[in-house]
Design a protein around this motif. Structure first.
Motif, mmCIF file in Angstrom:
data_model
loop_
_atom_site.group_PDB
_atom_site.id
_atom_site.type_symbol
_atom_site.label_atom_id
_atom_site.label_comp_id
_atom_site.label_asym_id
_atom_site.label_seq_id
_atom_site.Cartn_x
_atom_site.Cartn_y
_atom_site.Cartn_z
ATOM 1 N N ARG A 118 0.787 -1.179 -0.058
ATOM 2 C CA ARG A 118 -0.067 0.033 -0.056
ATOM 3 C C ARG A 118 0.892 1.247 0.017
ATOM 4 O O ARG A 118 0.544 2.417 -0.577
ATOM 5 C CB ARG A 118 -0.892 -0.060 1.324
ATOM 6 C CG ARG A 118 -2.129 -1.176 1.179
ATOM 7 C CD ARG A 118 -2.919 -1.139 2.359
ATOM 8 N NE ARG A 118 -3.832 -1.828 1.983
ATOM 9 C CZ ARG A 118 -4.857 -2.268 3.252
ATOM 10 N NH1 ARG A 118 -4.811 -1.805 4.380
ATOM 11 N NH2 ARG A 118 -5.787 -3.111 2.929
ATOM 12 N N ALA A 119 1.887 1.251 0.733
ATOM 13 C CA ALA A 119 2.874 2.396 0.794
ATOM 14 C C ALA A 119 3.758 2.509 -0.389
ATOM 15 O O ALA A 119 3.617 3.867 -1.113
ATOM 16 C CB ALA A 119 3.925 2.049 2.048
ATOM 17 N N ALA A 120 3.930 1.630 -1.155
ATOM 18 C CA ALA A 120 4.583 1.522 -2.344
ATOM 19 C C ALA A 120 3.601 2.142 -3.610
ATOM 20 O O ALA A 120 3.828 2.845 -4.380
ATOM 21 C CB ALA A 120 5.268 0.264 -2.588
ATOM 22 N N LEU A 121 2.403 1.336 -3.346
ATOM 23 C CA LEU A 121 1.505 1.893 -4.403
ATOM 24 C C LEU A 121 1.045 3.372 -4.357
ATOM 25 O O LEU A 121 0.798 4.066 -5.350
ATOM 26 C CB LEU A 121 0.045 0.898 -4.272
ATOM 27 C CG LEU A 121 -0.946 1.202 -5.093
ATOM 28 C CD1 LEU A 121 -0.572 1.174 -6.532
ATOM 29 C CD2 LEU A 121 -2.277 0.433 -4.825
ATOM 30 N N ALA A 122 1.106 4.000 -3.079
ATOM 31 C CA ALA A 122 0.625 5.410 -2.939
ATOM 32 C C ALA A 122 1.886 6.129 -3.217
ATOM 33 O O ALA A 122 1.642 7.141 -3.828
ATOM 34 C CB ALA A 122 0.525 5.430 -1.299
ATOM 35 N N LYS A 123 2.996 5.719 -3.282
ATOM 36 C CA LYS A 123 4.130 6.478 -3.756
ATOM 37 C C LYS A 123 4.041 6.555 -5.148
ATOM 38 O O LYS A 123 4.364 7.323 -5.897
ATOM 39 C CB LYS A 123 5.410 5.822 -3.472
ATOM 40 C CG LYS A 123 5.752 6.146 -1.657
ATOM 41 C CD LYS A 123 7.007 5.237 -1.336
ATOM 42 C CE LYS A 123 7.131 5.752 0.188
ATOM 43 N NZ LYS A 123 8.624 5.179 0.415
ATOM 44 N N VAL A 124 3.972 5.546 -5.874
ATOM 45 C CA VAL A 124 3.830 5.178 -7.179
ATOM 46 C C VAL A 124 2.709 6.168 -7.955
ATOM 47 O O VAL A 124 2.783 6.795 -8.940
ATOM 48 C CB VAL A 124 3.715 3.857 -7.823
ATOM 49 C CG1 VAL A 124 3.434 3.765 -9.370
ATOM 50 C CG2 VAL A 124 5.041 3.228 -7.463
ATOM 51 N N GLN A 125 1.379 5.846 -7.156
ATOM 52 C CA GLN A 125 0.349 6.767 -7.651
ATOM 53 C C GLN A 125 0.519 8.523 -7.379
ATOM 54 O O GLN A 125 -0.157 9.027 -8.029
ATOM 55 C CB GLN A 125 -0.891 6.112 -7.173
ATOM 56 C CG GLN A 125 -1.226 4.915 -7.275
ATOM 57 C CD GLN A 125 -2.680 4.384 -6.724
ATOM 58 O OE1 GLN A 125 -3.144 5.118 -5.698
ATOM 59 N NE2 GLN A 125 -3.543 3.371 -7.361
ATOM 60 N N ALA A 126 1.556 8.756 -6.623
ATOM 61 C CA ALA A 126 1.573 9.969 -6.164
ATOM 62 C C ALA A 126 2.621 10.598 -7.244
ATOM 63 O O ALA A 126 2.633 11.762 -7.179
ATOM 64 C CB ALA A 126 2.347 10.184 -4.910
#
Length: 223
Positions: A118-126
């Motif tokens: 979730r943290a990695a996905l949030a960073k990529v989507q950011a």
């Protein structure tokens, strides 16, 4: 005056000392005499009574032996059953404890991996490349590539730890299809290969035919 009465004066001592042979013969039974019918009947009855008592004792011993054998069988069944169930429960307990430990470890790893994903996905989507400018393009691109590389490393690390991410739980249907399609068909074989296959399949029939022909020739030769 008359003298006192003495009873010994009227007993003949010679008569008392001699025993009559007739009296001796009639006082006791003759041991050499043949047994009478009553004696035989009495002995038969006694023998029958002894047989009945022995038979009753034998039946009692048979019942006691049967009870002891049943007791021994139940004791053996108890000992064998207890040993088997102890071994099975001990083995099952060990397997379940190991499975529980692995499941708890996998669950903890999954929880941690879910948070990391979730943290990695949030960073990529950011990453918003549409707002990059010429001045910060190089910096933002390097930063975005670093974020994506970190997310990829997180993914690869999780695949090694969690088999479900690698697809190992899926049935190997694709592998079976590949192996089936990899097998050559008869249409793709050459003529020589087809001849070899046909010879391998028909040579037992040829041997039987030759044996029958030999028997037929031998019968004709006798006539």
């Amino acid at each position: 005056m008359a003298g006192e009465y003495d009873s010994s004066e009227f007993i003949d001592s010679d008569f008392t000392t001699q025993k009559s042979p007739f009296a001796a013969s009639t006082s006791g039974a003759n041991p050499l005499r043949a047994p009478s019918r009553d004696d035989v009947d009495r002995k038969v009855v006694e023998a029958q009574q002894k047989l009945v008592e022995l038979k009753r004792a034998q039946e009692e011993l048979e019942r006691e032996r049967a009870g002891l054998e049943e007791l021994r069988r139940r004791q053996g069944e108890f000992q064998t059953g207890r040993q088997e169930i102890v071994q099975q429960l001990t083995r099952g307990l060990g397997l379940l404890e190991e499975a529980e430990f692995c499941a708890r470890r996998d669950a903890e790893q999954m929880v941690k991996t879910v948070g990391d994903f979730r943290a990695a996905l949030a960073k990529v989507q950011a990453i918003h490349d549409e707002i990059w400018t010429k001045e910060n393009f190089q910096i933002e691109l390097t930063r975005a590539l670093t974020t994506i590389e970190n997310a990829r490393m997180e993914w690869n690390s999780a695949r090694l730890k969690l088999p479900v991410l690698a697809g190992e739980n899926k049935p190997a249907a694709s592998g079976e299809k590949i192996s089936a399609s990899a097998a050559p068909s008869l249409a793709e074989l050459s003529f020589g290969q087809l001849c070899k296959i046909g010879l391998a399949m028909t040579w037992p029939l040829l041997l039987v035919a030759l044996a029958a022909l030999g028997i037929f020739v031998a019968i004709l030769a006798r006539h």
